[in-house]
Motif scaffolding. Sequence first.
Motif, short mmCIF file in Angstrom:
data_model
loop_
_atom_site.label_atom_id
_atom_site.label_comp_id
_atom_site.label_asym_id
_atom_site.label_seq_id
_atom_site.Cartn_x
_atom_site.Cartn_y
_atom_site.Cartn_z
N LEU A 18 0.83 -1.21 0.00
CA LEU A 18 0.00 0.00 0.00
C LEU A 18 0.86 1.25 0.00
O LEU A 18 0.51 2.26 -0.61
N ARG A 19 2.00 1.18 0.65
CA ARG A 19 2.87 2.35 0.72
C ARG A 19 3.34 2.74 -0.68
O ARG A 19 3.63 3.91 -0.96
N GLY A 20 3.39 1.78 -1.60
CA GLY A 20 3.77 2.09 -2.97
C GLY A 20 2.79 3.03 -3.65
O GLY A 20 3.15 3.75 -4.59
N VAL A 21 1.54 3.05 -3.16
CA VAL A 21 0.52 3.92 -3.74
C VAL A 21 0.81 5.38 -3.43
O VAL A 21 0.78 6.24 -4.31
N THR A 22 1.11 5.67 -2.17
CA THR A 22 1.40 7.07 -1.82
C THR A 22 2.77 7.50 -2.33
O THR A 22 2.96 8.66 -2.69
N GLU A 23 3.70 6.57 -2.38
CA GLU A 23 5.02 6.92 -2.92
C GLU A 23 4.92 7.28 -4.40
O GLU A 23 5.58 8.23 -4.86
N PHE A 278 -3.03 2.75 6.94
CA PHE A 278 -2.82 4.17 6.66
C PHE A 278 -1.39 4.37 6.18
O PHE A 278 -0.44 3.90 6.81
N CYS A 279 -1.24 5.11 5.09
CA CYS A 279 0.09 5.46 4.59
C CYS A 279 0.10 6.92 4.17
O CYS A 279 -0.86 7.40 3.56
N ALA A 280 1.17 7.61 4.48
CA ALA A 280 1.36 8.99 4.04
C ALA A 280 2.82 9.18 3.66
O ALA A 280 3.71 8.83 4.44
N THR A 281 3.05 9.71 2.47
CA THR A 281 4.41 9.94 1.97
C THR A 281 4.63 11.44 1.80
O THR A 281 3.79 12.13 1.20
N GLY A 282 5.73 11.94 2.30
CA GLY A 282 6.03 13.35 2.16
C GLY A 282 6.34 13.73 0.72
O GLY A 282 7.05 13.00 0.02
N ILE A 283 5.77 14.84 0.29
CA ILE A 283 6.14 15.42 -1.01
C ILE A 283 7.16 16.53 -0.78
O ILE A 283 8.22 16.56 -1.39
N THR A 284 6.81 17.43 0.14
CA THR A 284 7.78 18.42 0.62
C THR A 284 8.04 18.13 2.09
O THR A 284 7.16 17.63 2.81
#
Length: 326
Positions: A18-23, A278-284
């Motif tokens: 799932l983390r691949g989705v937000t990445e 739940f997954c959240a990946t930083g953009i900035t």
Amino acid sequence: MTALLQTAKTDPSFIYALRGVTEAAARAAYDWIGRGDKHQGDLAGVEAMRAALNALPVGGTVVIGEGEKDEAPALYNGETVGDPYADCQCDIAVDPVEGTSYLAKGMTNAMAVIAMSPRGTMFDPGPAFYMEKFAGPPAVRGKIDPKAPVADKLKVLSDALGKPVSELTVYVLEKPRHKELVAQIHAAGARVALYPAGDVAGALMAAIPESGIDALMGTGGTPEGVISACAIRLLGGEFLGRLDPQLPTEIIAVRNAGMDTEHWQGVEELISSDQVYFCATGITTGLLFDGVERSRTHEKTQTLMISGPKGERQILTTWHPDIRAV
């Protein structure tokens, strides 16, 4: 036993998939940092996230999506993604670029977010775009009266955390509608951390003890509220939400839908299962994690992952080979 729980037990690596989705969304949105065009940045995140979701072995219905307010061509509320015949059928909440204004201005705290739970367990806000919120740490779970004056809430928070009100910091979105709220927090003696956007980050920080943020207050997006509630339920923190329509068209739509704008929903009403991913990946780079960093050969991402029912959380740093460098 839900299909999602069955999938989790047979495939403990699901949270990593799932983390691949937000990445994917974060890496796609990276090119739009600081370019002044939040719509194109959001579109890039949407397209990448949808493609990654469709590659997962799950069938999902987007309950919290881009919605009418975002004018998005994909990941809209009600859209189905993934494999419709998969054993795992789930509700999905997405925000491919949470903090589009941050992204466009090259500011901190822009992120890509997703939450997933068993089908039928996630609150559907329908036409309600805005929600008044309170988020706090596990110490105040069940102790906050959301209708109480601001000073009273801060006193409860102070007592629960064992520190004076003067040492409390409250995260508030920097909006004209919050002028009175900020004045009341200051009058009570607490500090205010003002940010122009990014209340998912603020809510999660409020729910994580010793994060530097003790609570979140004020009105922000309903989608961000439900997404935050998913993570905060797993973290054991407090989240309370009340529909608070702001736009004239939204006020009419919410009224016509017969939705209650007086009732404060608890975290278990907003998400009725603890089988949540739940997954959240930083953009900035922001309060929770670093943003995407690009070198000549790789892209680095940081992703916060939380999975239930024990609420285990971890931050994973990944170096992805940049295919453009091959």
